[in-house]
Design an enzyme around this catalytic site. Sequence first.
Site, short mmCIF file in Angstrom:
data_model
loop_
_atom_site.label_atom_id
_atom_site.label_comp_id
_atom_site.label_asym_id
_atom_site.label_seq_id
_atom_site.Cartn_x
_atom_site.Cartn_y
_atom_site.Cartn_z
NE ARG A 6 -0.76 1.56 3.86
CZ ARG A 6 0.34 2.24 4.22
NH1 ARG A 6 1.48 1.62 4.48
NH2 ARG A 6 0.31 3.55 4.29
N GLY A 7 0.22 2.41 -0.13
CA GLY A 7 0.95 3.67 -0.17
C GLY A 7 1.22 4.08 -1.60
CB ALA A 8 0.55 7.24 -3.41
NE ARG A 42 -6.36 0.71 -2.10
CZ ARG A 42 -5.94 1.32 -0.98
NH1 ARG A 42 -4.69 1.22 -0.60
NH2 ARG A 42 -6.78 2.04 -0.26
CD GLN A 47 -4.31 2.31 7.08
OE1 GLN A 47 -4.95 2.74 8.04
NE2 GLN A 47 -4.86 2.13 5.89
CG ASP A 82 -3.34 7.54 -1.32
OD1 ASP A 82 -2.99 6.38 -1.60
OD2 ASP A 82 -3.29 7.99 -0.16
CG ASN A 125 -3.32 11.41 2.78
OD1 ASN A 125 -2.56 10.68 2.13
ND2 ASN A 125 -3.22 11.55 4.08
CE LYS A 126 -5.80 5.13 4.17
NZ LYS A 126 -6.51 4.11 3.37
#
Length: 381
Positions: free
Chosen positions: A64-66, A98, A212, A253, A263-264
């Site tokens: 995960r993570g852009a 995603r 996270q 993201d 973003n999250k």
Amino acid sequence: MADQDAQTPVGIEPPALSVLRWAEPPEGPAVVLLDQTRLPAEEAELVCADVPALVRAIRTLAVRGAPLLGIAGAYGVALAAARGEDVAQAAELLEQARPTAVNLGYGARRVARAYEEAAGSGPGPEAAAVALAEARALHREDAEASGRMAQYGLELLAELLPGGGGHRLLTHCNTGALVSGGAGTAFAVALRAHRKGSLRHLWVDETRPLLQGARLTAYEAGRNGMPYSLLTDSAAGSLFAAGEVDAVIIGADRIAADGSVANKVGSYPLAVLAKYHHVPFVVVAPTTTVDLGTVDGTSIVVEQRSETEVTEFTSKPGVRGGGEGGGTVVAPPGTKAYNPAFDITPPELVTAIVTEEGVISPVTGVGLAELCARSSQVTIS
């Protein structure tokens, strides 16, 4: 989570995390991931021998993570090429895994183009080798970008927070080595500040519902010997009110052409709190996260995730529980849940965007376009 006694002493850097790597065992090529769903309890690798396995890893947040999703997408296409499979179809499957994270599609498309150009009249091992080389180039570029962002971010904090005494930074989600080919994005800035002696404290949002922050950022902070505390997302307001936050620093993201930041989920409330309390709100992301083809924040597709992530609680990801999603049920049967993976912060709430090409402040569409024009890595959908 690593406790204080297990922290790495200041001045001694822990060994680099092996988050994602290409492997060629006897049974064939594979993309090997550090399974982030099993952290912090266990550092276990997940072997993805084909594209469907990698897509599952992306959807379940094992990776995960852009920026790292861009790298994963790149290696995924290289994997399809090495296996003699349909590269265009692989790129499409990866990009759709995603929808909000723009880097994922960028990495997959970039390697697919390199493969197609090399394939000429037909596929072959030479074209597959080109695809792998392109994925490795993207991996290397991301690591280099991480270092530049860390330095630009540290310099920006020195300008925004003069007077010395150390920075008290609040961060959300996870933006460290677990999301990058290097030290990360926002977390890399905090880590650079720590190593330069200018980080007084790092406040870490737990980041519900998948934790996270609690599982991953606290793990990275403890691993690097950083002074940090974990808080529930809803406690952030009390920290601002008490004057305990000097700046908010997060990743992204997707950044739209007008400077809106996806973003999250939970990032937008922090931006509102920061604005009210006159605290800088800084976004750190590589230019590969900028999507000039997305006009504004309302055009960003926000991923909606499973209701069970909200109605159930799993303290140890990967451990099966009694609920439908594998966790402990915390809501009455039949409860409906709203579970967007991201929220959108408008540019007027963002103090600055830090990229590997420099800093944008104030955040405007014109300024973003001008900065991105200096980079060959910008994504235009």
